[in-house]
Write an enzyme that holds these catalytic residues in place. Structure first.
Site, mmCIF file in Angstrom:
data_model
loop_
_atom_site.group_PDB
_atom_site.id
_atom_site.type_symbol
_atom_site.label_atom_id
_atom_site.label_comp_id
_atom_site.label_asym_id
_atom_site.label_seq_id
_atom_site.Cartn_x
_atom_site.Cartn_y
_atom_site.Cartn_z
ATOM 1 C CB ILE A 169 -5.439 5.532 -1.192
ATOM 2 C CG1 ILE A 169 -5.186 4.014 -1.170
ATOM 3 C CG2 ILE A 169 -4.796 6.185 -0.002
ATOM 4 C CD1 ILE A 169 -3.687 3.651 -1.267
ATOM 5 C CB SER A 170 -10.365 2.576 -0.239
ATOM 6 O OG SER A 170 -11.019 3.115 -1.356
ATOM 7 C CD GLN A 171 -11.174 1.804 7.181
ATOM 8 O OE1 GLN A 171 -12.280 2.062 6.698
ATOM 9 N NE2 GLN A 171 -11.009 1.474 8.432
ATOM 10 N N PRO A 172 -7.637 0.278 4.136
ATOM 11 C CG PRO A 172 -5.505 -0.058 5.014
ATOM 12 C CD PRO A 172 -6.624 0.929 4.980
ATOM 13 N NE ARG A 175 -4.164 1.832 2.174
ATOM 14 C CZ ARG A 175 -4.359 2.893 2.981
ATOM 15 N NH1 ARG A 175 -3.483 3.166 3.927
ATOM 16 N NH2 ARG A 175 -5.427 3.646 2.835
#
Ligand code: SAH
Length: 220
Positions: free
Chosen positions: A71-74, A45
């Site tokens: 960027i989306s949350q993992p 990431r």
């Protein structure tokens, strides 16, 4: 900075905190698919965040990228990937390439990924990065993803990484029989929704509440 001082040790450190992220944020919240967990472990990431955010890449949050996007949350990337139900041979459409992080995870899980981004510079940067990382099964397009990508339809799964007021009709039309559409729908916080197409009927299931940046432009 850390990389200059620590060199390869910094990469080893990032790999370690990535494994911790998987245990503490993703598996702990109930994501079980071993292929999804392996993909999340494989994809760096920190390669997809802006330089000033590298040290925060494995925290439990979305992070800002260019163009006011995120960027989306993992955990959400893992959850959406699991909901897509991929076994390995599928053709997947992603709406909202953004940093390319979710794209990379999908490329690990399916045989071909088609991804559409509305901002040309974000699409270009993601394509360059994913090319450098060695992905050969990703196809990029700049445009309004609410219209899908008709030329390559139908898709086994469609993942939308921006929030729609309503489910775009073009997307459900481009879904295969038995296919799955994962999409945040409604006003903030949106409902992460799983839509399954069975015998030309759409079965909708609300999964949880999420916060995504909006799907821009007219919906198809
Ligand atoms: N999957 C990305 C999420 C990026 S945020 C990641 O993890 O990095 C959502 C992305 O959707 C943004 O890059 C935004 O520019 C893009 N987007 C918004 N509306 C869109 C539209 N109509 N068509 C295609 N992309 C769109």
């Amino acid at each position: 900075m850390f990389h200059e001082i620590l060199g390869n040790k910094y990469d080893a450190y990032l790999a370690f905190i990535r494994r911790t992220m998987i245990q503490d944020q993703i598996a702990a919240r109930g994501v079980k698919d071993p292929r999804v967990l392996a993909a999340m472990e494989h994809v760096c990431r920190h390669c997809f965040v802006t330089e000033d955010m590298v040290s925060r890449a494995y925290e439990d949050y979305p992070l800002p990228i260019h163009r006011g996007q995120t960027i989306s949350q993992p955990y959400i990337v893992a959850l959406m990937s699991e909901l897509a139900g991929l076994k390995g041979g599928e053709k997947v459409l992603e709406v909202g390439t953004g940093s390319g992080y979710q794209t990379a995870v999908l490329a690990e899980l399916a045989s071909a990924v088609y991804t559409v981004e509305i901002f040309p510079d974000l699409a270009e940067q993601a394509a360059e990065k994913l090319g450098k990382l060695g992905y050969k099964n990703i196809n990029f397009r700049t445009g309004n993803g609410a219209m899908g990508w008709g030329e390559n339809a139908p898709y086994d799964a469609i993942i939308v990484t921006c929030a729609a007021k309503h489910v775009p009709a073009a997307l459900t039309a481009q879904l295969k029989e038995g296919g799955r559409l994962v999409i945040p729908v409604g006003d903030e916080p949106q409902d992460l929704t799983l839509i399954t197409k069975t015998h030309d009927e759409l079965i909708e299931k609300k999964i949880c509440q999420v916060r995504f940046v909006p799907l821009l432009k007219a919906e198809g």
